[in-house]
Design a protein around this motif. Structure first.
Motif, PDB file in Angstrom:
ATOM      1  N   ASP A  50       0.911  -0.743  -0.137  1.00  0.00           N
ATOM      2  CA  ASP A  50       0.257   0.073   0.199  1.00  0.00           C
ATOM      3  C   ASP A  50       1.161   1.428   0.129  1.00  0.00           C
ATOM      4  O   ASP A  50       0.171   2.056  -1.016  1.00  0.00           O
ATOM      5  N   GLU A  54       1.454   4.238  -3.303  1.00  0.00           N
ATOM      6  CA  GLU A  54       0.867   5.481  -2.666  1.00  0.00           C
ATOM      7  C   GLU A  54       2.033   6.519  -3.275  1.00  0.00           C
ATOM      8  O   GLU A  54       2.075   7.098  -3.904  1.00  0.00           O
ATOM      9  N   GLN A  57       2.516   6.522  -6.972  1.00  0.00           N
ATOM     10  CA  GLN A  57       1.766   7.683  -7.360  1.00  0.00           C
ATOM     11  C   GLN A  57       2.340   8.992  -7.298  1.00  0.00           C
ATOM     12  O   GLN A  57       1.386   9.950  -7.856  1.00  0.00           O
ATOM     13  N   GLU A  58       2.579   9.470  -6.299  1.00  0.00           N
ATOM     14  CA  GLU A  58       3.250  10.286  -5.620  1.00  0.00           C
ATOM     15  C   GLU A  58       3.544  10.660  -6.397  1.00  0.00           C
ATOM     16  O   GLU A  58       3.801  12.056  -7.019  1.00  0.00           O
TER      17      GLU A  58
END
Length: 195
Positions: A50, A54, A57-58
C-alpha cells in the motif's frame, strides 16, 4: 480590434492543446514504461504494498506538476530520485516519534498513593533521570527501546518497521539498556561506594 485578437487566441488554444496532447502522450509512455520497476524499487525500501503504491502514485504526480515534463532529458533518473526522496521523507515522518519530557511513560503519579513525600520526590527524580538518559541515546536505539518497551512490538515487527535486521534490533536494545543502566545507577555505586 477583436478580429485581430481572435486568430491569436485560436492559435494559442491550438498550441496549448498540442502541448497538452504531447504532455499526455509523454506521461502515458512514462507510466507504461517505468511504473512496474519504480513500484518494485519503492517496495524494496518500504516493504509494504500500500505504501509503495501510494509513493509510486505521488512520484508520477510530482513529474506531472512540472511545467514541461516532456522536456526532461532523463525521466527515469528523475522518477527514481523523486521516489527515493519520498521514501526518505516517509521514513523520517514515521521515525519522528521521539519522547520528550512532557510525555509520561507508564508513570503513575504519586498522588493518591500511600507514598511519602520523600518517596514521591525520589520517584520523580528517578523519572527525570531516566528521561534525560533516554534522550541521550542516539535516535535508532531510542526508537528500538520505545517500540519494544512501550508499544510492546516484537523484535521482528521492530525490524520491519525500522527497516533493519533483527540482529540490529537486539544490538540497539542491548546498547540502550547498558546506557540506561549506567546512567541510572545510584550515585554511591558509581563512585565505588555501596556494598
Amino acid at each position: 480590434m477583436r478580429s485581430d485578437a481572435t486568430p491569436v487566441i485560436k492559435q494559442e488554444k491550438r498550441l496549448v492543446r498540442k502541448q497538452n496532447a504531447g504532455r499526455g502522450a509523454f506521461m502515458s509512455r512514462v507510466v507504461e514504461e517505468y511504473q512496474k520497476g519504480l513500484h518494485r524499487f519503492i517496495y524494496a525500501k518500504v516493504k509494504c504494498q500500500d505504501v509503495a503504491a501510494e509513493i509510486t502514485q505521488e512520484t508520477f504526480l510530482r513529474i506531472m506538476r512540472l511545467d514541461r515534463p516532456e522536456e526532461l532529458e532523463y525521466p527515469q533518473a528523475y522518477l527514481y530520485r523523486v521516489a527515493h526522496n519520498l521514501v526518505i521523507d516517509k521514513q523520517r515522518r514515521d521515525n519522528l516519534k521521539v519522547i520528550d519530557g512532557s510525555v509520561d511513560l507508564d508513570v503513575e503519579a504519586c498522588e493518591g498513593t500511600e507514598a511519602s513525600p520523600e518517596e514521591c520526590l525520589d520517584y520523580k527524580q528517578t523519572h527525570e533521570d531516566f528521561l534525560r538518559a533516554f534522550e541521550e541515546l542516539p535516535l535508532r536505539p531510542r526508537q528500538v527501546f520505545y517500540l519494544r518497551r512501550y508499544e510492546n512490538l516484537k523484535v521482528s515487527q521492530i525490524a520491519e518497521k525500522l527497516g533493519i535486521s533483527t540482529r540490529m534490533v537486539h544490538k540497539h536494545m542491548t546498547n540502550s539498556l547498558a546506557h540506561l543502566e549506567l546512567k541510572l545507577k545510584p550515585k554511591d555505586q558509581m563512585r565505588g561506594g555501596g556494598q
